[in-house]
Design an enzyme around this catalytic site. Structure first.
Site, PDB file in Angstrom:
ATOM      1  N   HIS A 205       0.831  -1.220   0.000  1.00 26.48           N
ATOM      2  CA  HIS A 205       0.000   0.000   0.000  1.00 26.48           C
ATOM      3  C   HIS A 205       0.864   1.268   0.000  1.00 26.48           C
ATOM      4  O   HIS A 205       0.429   2.309   0.479  1.00 26.48           O
ATOM      5  CB  HIS A 205      -0.964   0.045   1.199  1.00 26.48           C
ATOM      6  CG  HIS A 205      -1.735  -1.213   1.409  1.00 26.48           C
ATOM      7  ND1 HIS A 205      -3.029  -1.383   0.974  1.00 26.48           N
ATOM      8  CD2 HIS A 205      -1.388  -2.395   1.995  1.00 26.48           C
ATOM      9  CE1 HIS A 205      -3.451  -2.605   1.290  1.00 26.48           C
ATOM     10  NE2 HIS A 205      -2.475  -3.240   1.905  1.00 26.48           N
TER      11      HIS A 205
ATOM     12  N   SER B 284      15.452  21.342 -16.263  1.00 25.67           N
ATOM     13  CA  SER B 284      14.270  22.130 -16.575  1.00 25.67           C
ATOM     14  C   SER B 284      14.714  23.407 -17.274  1.00 25.67           C
ATOM     15  O   SER B 284      15.785  23.944 -16.978  1.00 25.67           O
ATOM     16  CB  SER B 284      13.545  22.460 -15.271  1.00 25.67           C
ATOM     17  OG  SER B 284      12.794  23.644 -15.419  1.00 25.67           O
TER      18      SER B 284
ATOM     19  N   LYS C 249      16.552  21.675 -11.140  1.00 22.98           N
ATOM     20  CA  LYS C 249      15.876  20.405 -11.441  1.00 22.98           C
ATOM     21  C   LYS C 249      16.767  19.362 -12.101  1.00 22.98           C
ATOM     22  O   LYS C 249      17.608  19.674 -12.930  1.00 22.98           O
ATOM     23  CB  LYS C 249      14.673  20.664 -12.391  1.00 22.98           C
ATOM     24  CG  LYS C 249      13.501  21.377 -11.767  1.00 22.98           C
ATOM     25  CD  LYS C 249      12.851  20.619 -10.630  1.00 22.98           C
ATOM     26  CE  LYS C 249      12.112  19.384 -11.081  1.00 22.98           C
ATOM     27  NZ  LYS C 249      10.939  19.696 -11.878  1.00 22.98           N
TER      28      LYS C 249
ATOM     29  N   GLU D 134      10.191   8.204 -16.732  1.00 18.68           N
ATOM     30  CA  GLU D 134       8.828   8.685 -16.984  1.00 18.68           C
ATOM     31  C   GLU D 134       8.349   8.229 -18.358  1.00 18.68           C
ATOM     32  O   GLU D 134       7.188   7.865 -18.539  1.00 18.68           O
ATOM     33  CB  GLU D 134       8.786  10.215 -16.907  1.00 18.68           C
ATOM     34  CG  GLU D 134       9.059  10.752 -15.517  1.00 18.68           C
ATOM     35  CD  GLU D 134       9.270  12.257 -15.561  1.00 18.68           C
ATOM     36  OE1 GLU D 134       8.293  12.986 -15.367  1.00 18.68           O
ATOM     37  OE2 GLU D 134      10.418  12.708 -15.812  1.00 18.68           O
TER      38      GLU D 134
END
Ligand code: ARG
Length: 472
Positions: A159, A279, A285, A292
């Site tokens: 979970h 970024s 970043k 992804e």
């Protein structure tokens, strides 16, 4: 209207309208099948000569011409136009330009229906082979990272809540198992693809004495059994797309995990700069784009698999033009899977893991099951043990203490049998060492798993297991 008449133009009074030509043409994407198409044609031309359907000399001329077309394709010098309609026509057109009128005999005893099916079988077989090698490379990387992290401890989650300490090696070996199953799926897809439909002709066979076994053998394939099935079947393509989808789901899950692990909140892992992007606005970043994209592309893989299933479900036996829609999803899935597998191994090898941070997340209440298991081993029914430890956890929360710090009298009052609980079990290392069952996260078990995984990969590489079918 187009200037050129198509090869089926005999019964037509007019050339195709431009808009029709555009929707009808598959050449912009099926040109990719050219090497397979030509190899299939060479096998067909050889068989036509050996069975006397064309003379030996004609067969030789056809083969020589096809080899010249193949060289052009391989050198990137082959050119096509939309009026070629598809790769089969384009190759035959070029063959005629090279060898002249004898080219018109190549299509004897064959149809584009068995031809396109063969091309796709050959493509699927080759793609499965490439994917299998790429999966093996990823499995190597997983074992290497597992070996380097035999002692790194992190929490296992259920979970997405900290559940129990596990070894990082055990975690990577779990991914290894998923890829081992993928390997078997691609091997099965390769097997399914390894059937030659040549000689089925349009659908019912041909009056020419073609030898389907001979063409199949020269392509390293089995021959089809039923000509109608041979031109209608795309199960092998569905198998390949399904295998891509399941592999994609595995890669997506790895992607999701790394996205979490590299976040500031988890901060378990850092990707090498070579495998991260920045970024355009936020200078600090460092993004896990490739992971992804593994998560993102997996959606497309499932879509491609669905797309072909849906195309197939409405088709009666025989060739329908809908089947032309089979190619793009297959190409797209194969490309996506190969792109993901190309980046994964080095991305895994070069990532670094913060063992301290992982371990500190693996203590505390993640050790509660040890107490319950200890009681159960002393004969306390597990449900009762579970309840007692649950109340101890509650007590710890009231006291603002962790399990490791709880005073002995609290242990005793939770359950008298906890009086002689060995405290070393209340550490991540103790908990891991305390596992006894096969395949568990204990160091001995993980060693055995690493050994077995390495043996598995060695056997693959030495060709002892599942040899590659001939891909002449
Ligand atoms: N371009 C077609 C395809 O991709 C080739 C087969 C054409 N067959 C036909 N009967 N029109 O499926």
């Amino acid at each position: 209207m187009s200037e050129n008449k198509p090869l089926w133009g005999g019964r037509f009074g007019a050339s195709p309208a431009e808009a029709f030509e555009r929707i009808n043409a598959s050449i912009p994407f099926d040109i990719r099948l050219a090497p397979h198409d030509i190899r299939g044609s060479i096998a067909h031309a050889r068989m036509l000569g050996q069975t006397g359907v064309v003379s030996e000399k004609e067969s030789e001329e056809l083969i020589r011409g096809l080899e010249a077309v193949l060289s052009e394709v391989e050198a990137g010098e082959f050119s096509w136009t939309i009026s070629d309609e598809d790769v089969h026509t384009a190759v035959e057109r070029r063959l005629r330009e090279i060898v002249g009128e004898v080219a018109a005999k190549l299509h004897t005893g064959r149809s584009r229906n068995d031809q396109v099916a063969l091309d796709l079988h050959l493509f699927a077989r080759e793609a499965a082979n490439e994917i299998i090698s790429a999966i093996l490379e990823a499995m190597h990387a997983l074992v290497e990272v597992a070996e380097r992290n035999r002692e790194t401890i992190l929490p296992g989650y259920t979970h997405l809540q900290r559940a129990q300490p596990i070894l990082l090696a055990h975690h990577f070996l779990a991914h290894f198992e998923a890829l081992r199953r993928d390997l078997a799926r691609f091997e099965a897809a390769r097997e399914a693809a390894n059937v030659s439909p040549l000689g089925a002709a349009a659908l019912g066979g041909t009056p020419h004495p073609v030898d389907t076994g001979m063409t199949a053998e020269s392509l390293g394939m089995e021959a089809f059994r039923n000509s109608l099935d041979a031109v209608s079947d795309r199960d092998f393509a569905l198998d390949l797309l399904h295998a891509c989808s399941v592999l994609g789901v595995h890669l997506s899950r790895m992607g999701e995990e790394s996205v979490l692990w590299t976040s500031g909140e988890f901060a378990f892992a850092t990707l090498d700069d070579e495998y991260s992007s920045g970024s355009s606005i936020m200078p600090q970043k460092k993004n896990p784009d490739a992971y992804e994209l593994m998560r993102g592309k997996s959606g497309r893989l499932i879509g491609n698999s669905n797309s072909l299933l849906i195309t197939m479900k409405g088709l009666p036996p025989g060739y329908s033009k809908d089947l032309q829609e089979d190619k793009e999803p297959i190409f797209d899935s194969v490309d996506a899977v190969l792109a993901m597998l190309a980046v994964l191994p080095e991305m895994l090898r070069t990532a670094s893991f913060d063992g301290e941070r992982m371990k500190s997340a693996a203590g505390g209440f993640a050790l509660a099951t040890e107490l319950a298991d200890f009681l159960a081993m002393r004969g306390v029914p597990f449900r009762e043990a579970h309840h007692a430890v649950g109340s101890l956890v509650k007590r710890c929360e009231e006291l603002g203490a962790s399990l490791e710090e709880i005073p002995d009298e609290e242990l005793r009052s939770a359950h008298p049998a906890l009086a002689d609980f060995p405290k070393e079990l209340l550490t991540p290392e103790g908990s891991i060492r305390n596992k006894k069952s096969a395949g568990s996260t204990s160091p001995e078990s993980v060693e055995r798993q690493i050994k077995e995984a390495k043996r598995f990969l060695e056997e693959r590489e030495s060709g002892k297991a599942n040899p590659t079918p001939d891909s002449r």
